[in-house]
Design a protein around this motif. Structure first.
Motif, PDB file in Angstrom:
ATOM      1  N   PRO A 128      17.207   9.631 -18.542  1.00 38.71           N
ATOM      2  CA  PRO A 128      15.843   9.925 -18.982  1.00 38.71           C
ATOM      3  C   PRO A 128      15.004  10.531 -17.848  1.00 38.71           C
ATOM      4  CG  PRO A 128      16.250   7.544 -18.931  1.00 38.71           C
ATOM      5  CD  PRO A 128      17.539   8.199 -18.620  1.00 38.71           C
ATOM      6  N   ASN A 129      15.334  10.199 -16.608  1.00 36.92           N
ATOM      7  CA  ASN A 129      14.694  10.822 -15.442  1.00 36.92           C
ATOM      8  C   ASN A 129      15.536  10.513 -14.202  1.00 36.92           C
ATOM      9  OD1 ASN A 129      13.846   8.147 -14.461  1.00 36.92           O
ATOM     10  ND2 ASN A 129      12.445   8.248 -16.204  1.00 36.92           N
ATOM     11  N   ALA A 132      15.710   6.804 -12.888  1.00 35.34           N
ATOM     12  CA  ALA A 132      16.579   5.922 -13.682  1.00 35.34           C
ATOM     13  C   ALA A 132      18.034   6.076 -13.221  1.00 35.34           C
ATOM     14  CB  ALA A 132      16.458   6.267 -15.161  1.00 35.34           C
ATOM     15  N   VAL A 170      20.114  12.194 -24.432  1.00 33.07           N
ATOM     16  CA  VAL A 170      19.454  11.451 -23.352  1.00 33.07           C
ATOM     17  C   VAL A 170      19.773   9.972 -23.535  1.00 33.07           C
ATOM     18  CG1 VAL A 170      17.234  10.838 -22.307  1.00 33.07           C
ATOM     19  CG2 VAL A 170      17.615  13.156 -23.163  1.00 33.07           C
ATOM     20  N   ASN A 171      20.255   9.378 -22.470  1.00 36.39           N
ATOM     21  CA  ASN A 171      20.568   7.948 -22.532  1.00 36.39           C
ATOM     22  C   ASN A 171      19.332   7.129 -22.174  1.00 36.39           C
ATOM     23  OD1 ASN A 171      21.795   5.473 -22.656  1.00 36.39           O
ATOM     24  ND2 ASN A 171      22.848   5.688 -20.678  1.00 36.39           N
ATOM     25  N   ASP A 172      18.372   7.124 -23.073  1.00 35.14           N
ATOM     26  CA  ASP A 172      17.158   6.332 -22.861  1.00 35.14           C
ATOM     27  C   ASP A 172      17.446   4.873 -23.193  1.00 35.14           C
ATOM     28  OD1 ASP A 172      17.586   6.918 -25.500  1.00 35.14           O
ATOM     29  OD2 ASP A 172      15.612   7.778 -25.870  1.00 35.14           O
ATOM     30  N   GLU A 173      18.271   4.715 -24.229  1.00 33.16           N
ATOM     31  CA  GLU A 173      18.653   3.354 -24.649  1.00 33.16           C
ATOM     32  C   GLU A 173      20.080   3.467 -25.187  1.00 33.16           C
ATOM     33  OE1 GLU A 173      19.081  -0.274 -26.112  1.00 33.16           O
ATOM     34  OE2 GLU A 173      18.685   1.168 -27.710  1.00 33.16           O
ATOM     35  N   ASN A 176      20.892   3.754 -28.958  1.00 34.00           N
ATOM     36  CA  ASN A 176      20.334   5.009 -29.511  1.00 34.00           C
ATOM     37  C   ASN A 176      21.222   6.180 -29.147  1.00 34.00           C
ATOM     38  OD1 ASN A 176      18.131   3.781 -30.560  1.00 34.00           O
ATOM     39  ND2 ASN A 176      16.731   4.366 -28.899  1.00 34.00           N
TER      40      ASN A 176
END
Ligand code: 5GP
Length: 206
Positions: A128-129, A132, A170-173, A176
């Motif tokens: 995600p950034n 992280a 994007v591996n934000d969670e 998900n």
């Protein structure tokens, strides 16, 4: 053999530390698919808890180099001082059976597969950034600071390569991200170029 009779090759890739392994594991824990994971071979020593033949096939450098000479890999790469590669025979066998085979590999290897397997699907897993990513590399705690730094620099060089992939997730969670990958795989199946042969047969389209 027609394109759609063969299984689908799914390549999950992205910089080290984005959580590819965790996302892949979450994907395999989900219901409603019949994916096969391609176990890679490596010369890296096993981390605590890793099992030979489950996490990787752990081999010596000599053994790996013999297999390179005998062209036994679909792709291989040297990554922070160790070899990693995808054994060809098992993947081919599963694809011939019409299975969906998932590779989880670093970026250089994915780009080699891209050149060879035109009908494979390529998913770039992104953090995600940057913070992280750095935190994840630190938290893993399995590498010394120098290795972490090397992995971070490598990641910076790999960010621009995402445009060579079919999808960016994007591996934000974790769940998900795994959900989105499953949706991508399902959508790929419905693509006309993959399903037209069966469709024509089914409706006797001439
Ligand atoms: P690790 O040492 O953290 O298990 O893996 C280091 C990197 O190698 C990760 O980015 C992982 O996805 C990648 N990797 C694992 N197996 C393979 C493989 O068969 N081929 C390539 N090219 N990379 C791999």
């Amino acid at each position: 053999m027609k394109l759609n009779e063969r299984g689908l090759l799914v390549v999950l890739s992205g910089p080290s530390g984005v959580g590819k392994g965790t996302v892949r594991k979450a994907l395999f824990e989900m219901e409603g698919h019949d994916l096969v994971y391609s176990i890679s071979m490596t010369t890296r020593p096993p981390r605590e808890g890793e099992v030979d033949g489950e996490d990787y096939y752990f081999v010596s450098k000599e053994e790996f180099e013999r297999r390179i000479r005998e062209e036994m890999f679909i792709e291989y790469a040297e990554f922070v001082g160790h070899y990693y590669g995808t054994p060809k025979d098992k993947v081919d066998e599963q694809l011939k059976l019409g299975k969906e085979v998932v590779l989880e590999i670093e970026v250089q290897g994915a780009l080699q597969v891209r050149k060879k397997a035109k009908d494979a699907v390529f998913v770039f897993i992104a953090p995600p950034n940057k913070e992280a990513l750095y935190r994840r590399l630190l938290r893993r705690g399995t590498e010394d600071p120098e290795t972490i730094q090397k992995r971070m620099e490598k990641a910076e060089r790999e960010f621009p390569l995402a445009h060579k992939y079919d999808y960016i997730v994007v591996n934000d969670e974790v769940t998900n991200a795994a959900d989105r990958i499953l949706a991508i795989i399902r959508a790929e199946h419905a693509k006309t170029e993959r399903s037209i042969y069966k469709y024509n047969q089914m409706l006797e389209v001439k």
